[in-house]
Design a protein around this motif. Sequence first.
Motif, PDB file in Angstrom:
ATOM      1  N   ASP A   1       0.835  -1.198   0.000  1.00  8.00           N
ATOM      2  CA  ASP A   1       0.000   0.000   0.000  1.00  8.00           C
ATOM      3  C   ASP A   1       0.869   1.247   0.000  1.00  8.00           C
TER       4      ASP A   1
ATOM      5  N   LYS B   1      -5.525   3.199   5.456  1.00  5.55           N
ATOM      6  CA  LYS B   1      -6.485   2.231   4.959  1.00  5.55           C
ATOM      7  C   LYS B   1      -5.797   1.235   4.032  1.00  5.55           C
ATOM      8  N   GLY B   2      -6.070  -0.038   4.238  1.00  3.38           N
ATOM      9  CA  GLY B   2      -5.430  -1.075   3.445  1.00  3.38           C
ATOM     10  C   GLY B   2      -6.245  -1.439   2.210  1.00  3.38           C
ATOM     11  N   THR B   3      -5.549  -1.656   1.117  1.00  2.00           N
ATOM     12  CA  THR B   3      -6.234  -2.060  -0.110  1.00  2.00           C
ATOM     13  C   THR B   3      -5.966  -3.514  -0.472  1.00  2.00           C
ATOM     14  N   GLY B   4      -4.919  -4.129   0.095  1.00  2.00           N
ATOM     15  CA  GLY B   4      -4.603  -5.511  -0.220  1.00  2.00           C
ATOM     16  C   GLY B   4      -3.111  -5.720  -0.379  1.00  2.00           C
TER      17      GLY B   4
ATOM     18  N   PRO C   1      -2.316  -8.083  -8.422  1.00  2.00           N
ATOM     19  CA  PRO C   1      -3.041  -8.232  -7.155  1.00  2.00           C
ATOM     20  C   PRO C   1      -3.156  -9.699  -6.767  1.00  2.00           C
TER      21      PRO C   1
ATOM     22  N   ARG D   1      -7.341  -9.011  -2.254  1.00  2.00           N
ATOM     23  CA  ARG D   1      -8.175  -7.838  -2.078  1.00  2.00           C
ATOM     24  C   ARG D   1      -9.310  -8.211  -1.130  1.00  2.00           C
TER      25      ARG D   1
ATOM     26  N   GLN E   1     -16.112  -6.718   1.575  1.00  2.00           N
ATOM     27  CA  GLN E   1     -16.709  -5.813   2.563  1.00  2.00           C
ATOM     28  C   GLN E   1     -16.849  -6.443   3.942  1.00  2.00           C
TER      29      GLN E   1
ATOM     30  N   GLU F   1      -9.607  -3.044   7.964  1.00  2.00           N
ATOM     31  CA  GLU F   1      -9.591  -2.005   6.944  1.00  2.00           C
ATOM     32  C   GLU F   1      -8.264  -1.258   6.910  1.00  2.00           C
ATOM     33  N   GLU F   2      -7.402  -1.488   7.894  1.00  2.00           N
ATOM     34  CA  GLU F   2      -6.161  -0.724   8.008  1.00  2.00           C
ATOM     35  C   GLU F   2      -4.968  -1.629   8.301  1.00  2.00           C
TER      36      GLU F   2
END
Length: 297
Positions: A30, A36-39, A56, A59, A62, A67-68
């Motif tokens: 990231d 905030k983490g995206t993967g 990727p 990922r 929801q 999230e972080e």
Amino acid sequence: MVQNKDIQLRDPFVYVNESEGKYYLYGSTDKNIWGKGTGFDVYVGDDLENWEGPYPVFRPDQHFYSEENFWAPEVHAYDGSYYMFATFLRKDNGKRGTAILKADSLMGPFLPHSDGPVTPEGWYSLDGTLHLDEEDKPWMIFCHEWVQIGDGSVCAVRLTEDLKETIGKPVTLFNASEAPWPTSFKHKTRNTQDNYVTDGPFVYRAENGELLLLWASFVDNVYAQGISRSMTGDIKGPWIHDAEPMFTSDGGHGMLFHDLKDNLILTLHSPNKTPEERPIFIPMEENDGKIGGKKDE
């Protein structure tokens, strides 16, 4: 195609795929590693300098439990699949922990395997790594963070055969202050006691049979990489510590591996400053368990 100088990445981990003649470079990818983490992404190459990607490999959906702080992914082959050990900041209690993901391919997609982090729920923990003992029983080695206990520690806990859960309570292998090289610091807001960091444990079995543990800390506020040694050859130790760190140029969270030509390589990220961190690869020599930079011939 990208080169190391162009890759912003912390906590590098290399999986050597000998059958393909390829290296898979994972890490904390990231751009804002503290938010905030995206993967997680992977880079694929054949020379440790030029890479294809990023691709990727994970990922979150929801319903994911974090999230972080998507940190420090390691990928290990185990029982016919690939398992990713990675650190996440939990939504439910705001503490970090290492969880285990699973995939059928080094390219992912990695999906949640354990039911959330397997480190103790009430602990701030990070940087779990897989270790198989002499009976091929799985263990996770991880750090209990200084942010909670002041004197950061390295711990070990048994895992179930399916890598979904832990068995029993973690055991503390050692605290950072037991080694002669890390120095303490005082944090302005979190606490004002003498704090010592433990980061990024990685287990390596030396050619002479010694069990080594790489881990990172700070020397006068500069990130550094050191080595400890099990006096018994067992993960539970007891552990003794090399007097001097192996790398002191503002880099750490390293791991050792043999490249496709069987050369010993240390990889770590340096400098330890966002967004300047890059993966670096250093040829090493091993002499009766001692690990040092390879001398020019």
